[in-house]
Design a protein around this motif. Structure first.
Motif, PDB file in Angstrom:
ATOM      1  N   ARG A 190       4.130  13.951  19.262  1.00  0.00           N
ATOM      2  CA  ARG A 190       3.118  14.996  19.079  1.00  0.00           C
ATOM      3  C   ARG A 190       2.565  14.977  17.660  1.00  0.00           C
ATOM      4  O   ARG A 190       1.387  15.247  17.434  1.00  0.00           O
ATOM      5  N   LEU A 191       3.417  14.678  16.708  1.00  0.00           N
ATOM      6  CA  LEU A 191       2.998  14.699  15.307  1.00  0.00           C
ATOM      7  C   LEU A 191       2.241  13.442  14.897  1.00  0.00           C
ATOM      8  O   LEU A 191       1.412  13.491  13.983  1.00  0.00           O
ATOM      9  N   THR A 192       2.539  12.309  15.541  1.00  0.00           N
ATOM     10  CA  THR A 192       1.988  11.026  15.087  1.00  0.00           C
ATOM     11  C   THR A 192       1.146  10.309  16.134  1.00  0.00           C
ATOM     12  O   THR A 192       0.424   9.367  15.785  1.00  0.00           O
ATOM     13  N   ASP A 193       1.264  10.691  17.396  1.00  0.00           N
ATOM     14  CA  ASP A 193       0.577  10.012  18.494  1.00  0.00           C
ATOM     15  C   ASP A 193       1.004   8.553  18.597  1.00  0.00           C
ATOM     16  O   ASP A 193       0.233   7.697  19.035  1.00  0.00           O
ATOM     17  N   SER A 194       2.232   8.254  18.193  1.00  0.00           N
ATOM     18  CA  SER A 194       2.751   6.886  18.279  1.00  0.00           C
ATOM     19  C   SER A 194       4.088   6.904  19.007  1.00  0.00           C
ATOM     20  O   SER A 194       5.074   7.435  18.487  1.00  0.00           O
ATOM     21  N   THR A 195       4.121   6.303  20.186  1.00  0.00           N
ATOM     22  CA  THR A 195       5.364   6.259  20.954  1.00  0.00           C
ATOM     23  C   THR A 195       6.386   5.354  20.285  1.00  0.00           C
ATOM     24  O   THR A 195       7.590   5.664  20.263  1.00  0.00           O
ATOM     25  N   ALA A 196       5.943   4.241  19.726  1.00  0.00           N
ATOM     26  CA  ALA A 196       6.869   3.300  19.098  1.00  0.00           C
ATOM     27  C   ALA A 196       7.596   3.948  17.916  1.00  0.00           C
ATOM     28  O   ALA A 196       8.823   3.860  17.796  1.00  0.00           O
ATOM     29  N   ILE A 197       6.844   4.595  17.043  1.00  0.00           N
ATOM     30  CA  ILE A 197       7.459   5.238  15.883  1.00  0.00           C
ATOM     31  C   ILE A 197       8.322   6.416  16.321  1.00  0.00           C
ATOM     32  O   ILE A 197       9.391   6.667  15.762  1.00  0.00           O
ATOM     33  N   ALA A 198       7.876   7.137  17.349  1.00  0.00           N
ATOM     34  CA  ALA A 198       8.673   8.249  17.867  1.00  0.00           C
ATOM     35  C   ALA A 198      10.009   7.754  18.406  1.00  0.00           C
ATOM     36  O   ALA A 198      11.064   8.368  18.169  1.00  0.00           O
ATOM     37  N   ALA A 199       9.990   6.637  19.137  1.00  0.00           N
ATOM     38  CA  ALA A 199      11.229   6.081  19.664  1.00  0.00           C
ATOM     39  C   ALA A 199      12.147   5.636  18.530  1.00  0.00           C
ATOM     40  O   ALA A 199      13.372   5.848  18.582  1.00  0.00           O
ATOM     41  N   GLY A 200      11.568   5.038  17.490  1.00  0.00           N
ATOM     42  CA  GLY A 200      12.375   4.639  16.341  1.00  0.00           C
ATOM     43  C   GLY A 200      13.043   5.827  15.672  1.00  0.00           C
ATOM     44  O   GLY A 200      14.211   5.768  15.282  1.00  0.00           O
ATOM     45  N   LEU A 245       7.022  -1.028  11.949  1.00  0.00           N
ATOM     46  CA  LEU A 245       7.556   0.049  11.115  1.00  0.00           C
ATOM     47  C   LEU A 245       8.630   0.845  11.847  1.00  0.00           C
ATOM     48  O   LEU A 245       9.543   1.382  11.224  1.00  0.00           O
ATOM     49  N   SER A 246       8.537   0.916  13.166  1.00  0.00           N
ATOM     50  CA  SER A 246       9.599   1.548  13.940  1.00  0.00           C
ATOM     51  C   SER A 246      10.910   0.788  13.747  1.00  0.00           C
ATOM     52  O   SER A 246      11.975   1.390  13.550  1.00  0.00           O
ATOM     53  N   LEU A 247      10.822  -0.537  13.770  1.00  0.00           N
ATOM     54  CA  LEU A 247      12.012  -1.354  13.517  1.00  0.00           C
ATOM     55  C   LEU A 247      12.482  -1.199  12.069  1.00  0.00           C
ATOM     56  O   LEU A 247      13.686  -1.210  11.794  1.00  0.00           O
ATOM     57  N   ALA A 248      11.532  -1.052  11.144  1.00  0.00           N
ATOM     58  CA  ALA A 248      11.898  -0.871   9.740  1.00  0.00           C
ATOM     59  C   ALA A 248      12.673   0.432   9.541  1.00  0.00           C
ATOM     60  O   ALA A 248      13.591   0.497   8.712  1.00  0.00           O
ATOM     61  N   LEU A 249      12.290   1.474  10.301  1.00  0.00           N
ATOM     62  CA  LEU A 249      13.029   2.734  10.214  1.00  0.00           C
ATOM     63  C   LEU A 249      14.488   2.560  10.628  1.00  0.00           C
ATOM     64  O   LEU A 249      15.371   3.306  10.183  1.00  0.00           O
ATOM     65  N   LEU A 250      14.723   1.583  11.486  1.00  0.00           N
ATOM     66  CA  LEU A 250      16.087   1.344  11.973  1.00  0.00           C
ATOM     67  C   LEU A 250      16.835   0.298  11.153  1.00  0.00           C
ATOM     68  O   LEU A 250      17.963  -0.058  11.489  1.00  0.00           O
ATOM     69  N   ALA A 251      16.210  -0.206  10.087  1.00  0.00           N
ATOM     70  CA  ALA A 251      16.851  -1.237   9.273  1.00  0.00           C
ATOM     71  C   ALA A 251      18.186  -0.783   8.680  1.00  0.00           C
ATOM     72  O   ALA A 251      19.161  -1.538   8.720  1.00  0.00           O
ATOM     73  N   PRO A 252      18.273   0.452   8.117  1.00  0.00           N
ATOM     74  CA  PRO A 252      19.586   0.872   7.597  1.00  0.00           C
ATOM     75  C   PRO A 252      20.656   0.916   8.681  1.00  0.00           C
ATOM     76  O   PRO A 252      21.816   0.577   8.432  1.00  0.00           O
ATOM     77  N   THR A 253      20.261   1.320   9.891  1.00  0.00           N
ATOM     78  CA  THR A 253      21.211   1.340  11.003  1.00  0.00           C
ATOM     79  C   THR A 253      21.656  -0.071  11.340  1.00  0.00           C
ATOM     80  O   THR A 253      22.861  -0.340  11.500  1.00  0.00           O
ATOM     81  N   ALA A 254      20.695  -0.983  11.462  1.00  0.00           N
ATOM     82  CA  ALA A 254      21.028  -2.358  11.822  1.00  0.00           C
ATOM     83  C   ALA A 254      21.903  -3.019  10.766  1.00  0.00           C
ATOM     84  O   ALA A 254      22.841  -3.764  11.096  1.00  0.00           O
ATOM     85  N   ALA A 255      21.630  -2.726   9.484  1.00  0.00           N
ATOM     86  CA  ALA A 255      22.380  -3.371   8.404  1.00  0.00           C
ATOM     87  C   ALA A 255      23.823  -2.889   8.324  1.00  0.00           C
ATOM     88  O   ALA A 255      24.707  -3.627   7.883  1.00  0.00           O
TER      89      ALA A 255
END
Length: 527
Positions: free
Chosen positions: A116-126, A390-400
């Motif tokens: 709702r805030l960004t209109d981006s499903t990919a970033i929302a899922a991240g 960028l959705s994947l980038a948001l998850l970089a700390p988790t992945a690392a």
């Protein structure tokens, strides 16, 4: 007749597109919620536990009353969940599942909110996956705890408030329903955890910012206020009803009386834990930075920029969440609870929404530059790919740090409480009195009140001791010593030493229950 066929075909195609769009709209939150649940289920505690967890595993299945503030919403919903989840194991595990489901709901709702805030499903899922894999959130989903449900309620309230704002912007004549629903959710949330009240001032300012004219709509104000108050009153009626009229198997203090009710509901037991505000501000600021870094990794460095982006794109949402985060973190800094880290769950959620807004701001900026200076013909496709990246980038700390995070939160083999409980119950003599301490009282209550084991023993916790009119274990021990077998469990060696100066103690040698002492009698000629 001939000309109508293309119209029907066009309508069918349009309907199919809408259905497909609706399916995609629902799929992302559900998939993220499912993934979040799988993560917490993998790390979930298998059964009963010590400390507050053991209490919540007991109080919900028996529809009792918990320690202040009573947590009536959690108890009621937990009782329902315990019944619904009956096929999935013993009550202790069902309550652990309830926390896992709450975290899953929070993750799914975060997807709805961020989209709702960004209109981006990919970033929302991240953002939703990022929230679920934040160490604090992941951990709270592994065992029974009202804070997991609190996180879900906060996410729901934010979804409803932002939905109300957007509905008003497009002139939806039914937009007020969103605000009324938010008032109802707030009432339920306040009945679950008192931290909800810290959101009241930010929500009030947000409502005024969205709809300044609401001050001239007394009917809407009264409706929301009355619904919130009625919801809170109804859930809190659980305390006096289950403490008196239909007494539960486990009741904390005496909420069946007027004074006792307010003692529990207002958390008067913990008022002494608040320290002087504004003291040691640099130290508290440094602690907050450390907490953010532990939870978000290098993304913590981006929080100032993320909040600025939120202010630029959605100043009303920035007002709501920025003030809520500030008040909550300020309160946490000066409230010296034994497990204060749980209180930072809602700021973590707010931080993830800010990071998502920063991500979509970067996407739009890069797309604008590409369109303006690089003459890219299809910036929509570029934006989609950038959003995924960028959705994947948001998850970089988790992945690392995923292996380390998983190991830190893994409770799947934690059966220490069950081992202790089995050994202790086997060692207690018939008709024994157990002068216990909170962390060990709770699994004992679970065994006796939920599983029906050892109904012959009497468990005297420090709270029970006060309710009986005694101020110290040294006063209650002589009441039963010589009439019934008496055992002692204390918090520390110092507490044991306090008792051993007056009574002769014999430790049990039953492995995990070696911290249980049999009281043999008074010390002869004590010093």
């Amino acid at each position: 007749m001939v000309s109508a066929a293309p119209s029907r075909a066009s309508g069918a195609t349009s309907g199919a597109r809408l259905a497909a769009s609706g399916a995609r709209h629902v799929a992302a939150p559900l998939l993220v919620a499912f993934a979040a649940f799988l993560l917490v289920r993998w790390a979930m505690m298998p059964g009963v536990a010590f400390w507050d967890t053991g209490e919540f595993q007991t109080v919900a299945p028996v529809l009792g009353t918990g320690h202040p503030t009573g947590f009536p919403t959690y108890v009621i919903l937990g009782w329902i969940a315990n019944a619904v989840l009956a096929p999935f194991g013993e009550p202790a595990f069902r309550m652990n599942l309830f926390s896992g489901l709450s975290v899953a709901a929070a993750a799914g709702l975060t997807v709805v909110l961020v989209r709702r805030l960004t209109d981006s499903t990919a970033i929302a899922a991240g953002a939703g996956i990022g929230l679920a894999t934040t160490p604090l959130v992941w951990d709270i989903g592994t065992h029974a705890d009202p804070h997991a449900l609190h996180l879900a309620f906060v996410a729901l309230i934010l979804v409803l408030l932002v939905g109300w704002d957007q509905a008003r912007q497009i002139g939806n004549p039914r937009s007020d329903r969103w605000l009324i629903a938010a008032a109802f959710a707030f009432g339920l949330s306040a009945g679950n955890h008192g931290l909800t009240f810290l959101f009241a001032p930010p929500i009030g300012l947000y409502v005024l910012a969205v709809h300044p004219g609401i001050v001239r709509r007394p009917r809407l104000i009264v409706t929301c206020t009355a619904l919130l108050a009625a919801t809170l009153v109804l859930v809190y009626l659980e305390l006096p009803i289950r403490a008196g009229l239909i007494r539960a198997a486990l009741v904390y203090a005496d909420p069946g009386t007027w004074n006792g009710f307010w003692y529990v509901a207002l958390g008067q037991q913990f008022t002494g834990l608040l320290s002087t505000p504004f003291a040691d501000l640099p130290e508290h600021a440094a602690n907050l930075v450390a907490i953010a870094t532990r939870q978000l990794g290098f993304l913590a460095l981006l929080l100032p920029a993320a909040f600025i982006a939120t202010v630029w794109r959605n100043p009303r949402y920035a007002l709501l969440t920025g003030l809520a985060a500030l008040i909550t973190c300020f309160f946490n800094a000066y409230f010296h609870d034994g497990e204060i880290s749980r209180y930072y769950l809602s700021p973590v959620l707010l931080a993830w929404t800010w990071l998502a807004i920063l991500a979509v701001t970067v996407v739009e900026t890069v797309a604008w530059v590409a369109r303006r200076w690089l003459t890219v013909s299809s910036d929509a496709r570029l934006s989609r790919w950038l959003a995924v990246a960028l959705s994947l980038a948001l998850l970089a700390p988790t992945a690392a740090t995923l292996p380390a995070r998983a190991q830190a939160v893994d409770q799947s083999h934690n059966d220490a409480a069950q081992e202790w409980l089995t050994a202790a119950l086997a060692a207690f003599e018939p008709d024994a009195v157990i002068v216990s301490w909170w962390s060990y009282s709770t699994p004992l209550w679970y065994a006796q009140r939920v599983e029906g084991l050892r109904p012959d023993i009497m468990i005297i916790d420090d709270r029970t001791l006060l309710d009986m009119g005694y101020q110290d274990v040294l006063q209650v021990i002589p009441v039963y010593l010589g009439h019934r077998p008496v055992y002692l469990i204390r918090a520390s060696p110092g507490d044991v030493g306090h008792v051993s100066a007056r009574f002769t103690l014999e430790p049990l040698v039953a492995g995990p229950a070696s911290n249980v002492y049999r009281i043999l009698g008074p010390v002869q000629n004590p010093a």
